[in-house]
Design an enzyme around this catalytic site. Structure first.
Site, PDB file in Angstrom:
ATOM      1  N   ASN A  68      -2.675   4.398   4.881  1.00  0.00           N
ATOM      2  CA  ASN A  68      -3.312   4.823   3.627  1.00  0.00           C
ATOM      3  C   ASN A  68      -4.764   4.389   3.598  1.00  0.00           C
ATOM      4  O   ASN A  68      -5.128   3.344   4.150  1.00  0.00           O
ATOM      5  CB  ASN A  68      -2.573   4.258   2.404  1.00  0.00           C
ATOM      6  N   ASN A 128      -6.448  -9.973  -4.685  1.00  0.00           N
ATOM      7  CA  ASN A 128      -6.406  -9.168  -3.458  1.00  0.00           C
ATOM      8  C   ASN A 128      -7.603  -9.517  -2.586  1.00  0.00           C
ATOM      9  O   ASN A 128      -8.708  -9.021  -2.792  1.00  0.00           O
ATOM     10  CB  ASN A 128      -6.394  -7.676  -3.808  1.00  0.00           C
ATOM     11  N   CYS A 131      -7.945  -6.202   1.055  1.00  0.00           N
ATOM     12  CA  CYS A 131      -7.949  -4.734   1.109  1.00  0.00           C
ATOM     13  C   CYS A 131      -8.692  -4.272   2.360  1.00  0.00           C
ATOM     14  O   CYS A 131      -9.846  -4.658   2.552  1.00  0.00           O
ATOM     15  CB  CYS A 131      -8.627  -4.142  -0.128  1.00  0.00           C
ATOM     16  N   LYS A 167      -3.333 -12.738  -2.017  1.00  0.00           N
ATOM     17  CA  LYS A 167      -2.772 -11.774  -1.059  1.00  0.00           C
ATOM     18  C   LYS A 167      -3.585 -11.802   0.224  1.00  0.00           C
ATOM     19  O   LYS A 167      -4.785 -11.521   0.230  1.00  0.00           O
ATOM     20  CB  LYS A 167      -2.736 -10.362  -1.642  1.00  0.00           C
ATOM     21  N   ASN A 194      -0.947  -7.880   3.417  1.00  0.00           N
ATOM     22  CA  ASN A 194      -1.496  -6.566   3.109  1.00  0.00           C
ATOM     23  C   ASN A 194      -1.282  -5.660   4.328  1.00  0.00           C
ATOM     24  O   ASN A 194      -0.640  -6.053   5.310  1.00  0.00           O
ATOM     25  CB  ASN A 194      -2.986  -6.694   2.762  1.00  0.00           C
ATOM     26  N   GLY A 245       6.018  -6.162   3.729  1.00  0.00           N
ATOM     27  CA  GLY A 245       5.786  -5.463   4.986  1.00  0.00           C
ATOM     28  C   GLY A 245       7.114  -4.953   5.510  1.00  0.00           C
ATOM     29  O   GLY A 245       7.920  -5.718   6.023  1.00  0.00           O
ATOM     30  N   GLY A 246       7.373  -3.680   5.319  1.00  0.00           N
ATOM     31  CA  GLY A 246       8.574  -3.072   5.900  1.00  0.00           C
ATOM     32  C   GLY A 246       9.877  -3.510   5.265  1.00  0.00           C
ATOM     33  O   GLY A 246      10.924  -3.501   5.924  1.00  0.00           O
ATOM     34  N   GLY A 267       6.877  -2.002  -0.786  1.00  0.00           N
ATOM     35  CA  GLY A 267       5.738  -1.113  -0.948  1.00  0.00           C
ATOM     36  C   GLY A 267       6.055   0.300  -0.512  1.00  0.00           C
ATOM     37  O   GLY A 267       6.451   1.149  -1.311  1.00  0.00           O
ATOM     38  N   THR A 268       5.964   0.535   0.780  1.00  0.00           N
ATOM     39  CA  THR A 268       6.137   1.886   1.311  1.00  0.00           C
ATOM     40  C   THR A 268       7.490   2.476   0.944  1.00  0.00           C
ATOM     41  O   THR A 268       7.592   3.668   0.633  1.00  0.00           O
ATOM     42  CB  THR A 268       5.933   1.847   2.839  1.00  0.00           C
TER      43      THR A 268
HETATM   44  O1  RRO Z   1      -6.683   1.074  -2.294  1.00  0.00           O
HETATM   45  C1  RRO Z   1      -6.435   0.944  -1.094  1.00  0.00           C
HETATM   46  O2  RRO Z   1      -6.825   1.772  -0.246  1.00  0.00           O
HETATM   47  C2  RRO Z   1      -5.670  -0.202  -0.584  1.00  0.00           C
HETATM   48  C3  RRO Z   1      -5.786  -1.501  -1.041  1.00  0.00           C
HETATM   49 BR1  RRO Z   1      -6.829  -1.962  -2.498  1.00  0.00          BR
HETATM   50  C4  RRO Z   1      -5.089  -2.566  -0.386  1.00  0.00           C
HETATM   51  O3  RRO Z   1      -5.157  -3.755  -0.744  1.00  0.00           O
HETATM   52  N1  RRO Z   1      -4.302  -2.230   0.653  1.00  0.00           N
HETATM   53  C5  RRO Z   1      -4.191  -0.966   1.090  1.00  0.00           C
HETATM   54  O4  RRO Z   1      -3.458  -0.703   2.052  1.00  0.00           O
HETATM   55  N2  RRO Z   1      -4.863   0.049   0.451  1.00  0.00           N
END
Ligand code: RRO
Length: 304
Positions: A68, A128, A131, A167, A194, A245-246, A267-268
């Site tokens: 992403n 965070n 990122c 994080k 992350n 994570g996973g 998450g995913t």
């Molecule tokens: O918004 C993002 O693209 C993003 C963030 Br803030 C993050 O902490 N981790 C990520 O995979 N995408």
């Protein structure tokens, strides 16, 4: 298996929390799941100013996971206060809410804490530091800069009494030092990890699959990196750890507990199936029955 657990003095009805960026601010999932039945959730990262995010496509799948580059799309501090926190204050009673904050500078983290701290609707902050997709920042994420980790966490600590999660990044060659610094600076817990920086290219053109080019990798392929990071962190801190994570199936969550995670974030998996967090809690209860484990807490490995 009893799922209820207590970390930093707060009761959670289950150890399953939805990860930042996968559940908006909770209200976006209202029609598909009862967010109040979760252990908790972390909001999309909030920045001082609203952010439109990166060019589409922002998400690409591959067989072992997802890439992403959302680019921190979020309503910004003031709209979060006006449009998002009141809904959380009215609708969330049992799930524990963490507001994720992301600064482009050290000072922006402090301004975000000061701007949000007096409002209702959430328990704590997830800072965070990791990122991978912030076009407004030169250089690596804060999590990979030891002095910045200390400065940000201690500055946030002095501005709020709420629980603070830091994080961290999966690609931190100095993770033990980062964990030690975050602990000493006053974090209440750590979220590991992350997404991992990655790139997908089209075979025909050589063009990146994501509009922004590179992105952050998540999903099953991230699980070994998450487990490694949690186990290493557990060797260096007593703080509660949130493993991410996973996490898809009950055995994934159990593996995180065995690595030292007190909680897991999904998450995913919940991106693809919004109810996955509640299904995971049900699956964990069944896992405990089958394996003769009566409490989640009994699985969590402590620091030696
Ligand atoms: O918004 C993002 O693209 C993003 C963030 Br803030 C993050 O902490 N981790 C990520 O995979 N995408």
């Amino acid at each position: 298996m009893k799922l209820a657990t207590r970390v930093f003095g707060i009761d959670f009805q289950s150890p399953v929390v939805l990860a930042a960026g996968t559940c908006g601010f909770g209200m976006e999932l209202e029609s598909v799941l009862d967010v109040d039945a979760l252990g908790g959730f972390v909001t999309k990262s909030v920045t001082l100013e609203p952010r439109a995010g990166n060019p589409a496509p922002r998400v690409a799948e591959f067989p072992a996971g997802m890439l992403n580059s959302v680019g921190l799309a979020n309503p910004g501090l003031e709209r979060t206060r006006k449009d998002k926190l009141p809904w959380l204050a009215r609708n969330v009673r049992h799930a524990r809410v963490f507001v994720s904050i992301a600064g482009h500078t050290v000072q922006e983290f402090f301004a975000l804490i000061e701007g949000l701290d007096g409002d209702d609707g959430f328990l704590g902050f997830e800072i965070n530091l990791s990122c991978p997709n912030d076009a407004n920042r030169d250089g690596p994420p804060f999590a990979l800069d030891p002095a910045a980790v200390s400065e940000i966490i201690s500055g946030c600590r002095s501005r709020t009494d709420r629980p603070l999660l830091a994080k961290l990044a999966p690609n931190d060659p100095g993770l033990a030092d980062t964990v030690r610094r975050a602990t000493e600076a006053g974090a209440d817990g750590l979220t590991l990890v992350n997404t991992l920086p990655g790139l997908l290219l089209r075979a025909d053109s050589g063009e990146p699959e994501l509009g922004a080019g590179e992105g952050g990798m998540s999903g099953p392929a991230l699980r070994p990196a998450g487990l490694r990071a949690v186990r290493e962190a557990r060797a260096h801190t007593d703080l509660p750890l949130f493993g991410v994570g996973g996490v898809f199936a009950p055995q994934d969550a159990v593996a995180y507990a065995r690595a030292g995670a007190n909680m897991v974030q999904m998450g995913t998996a919940s991106f693809a199936a919004p109810r996955a967090g509640l299904d995971l809690a049900d699956g964990l209860k069944r896992w405990g029955r089958r394996h003769g484990v009566s409490a989640w807490d009994d699985l969590v490995v402590r620091k030696k």
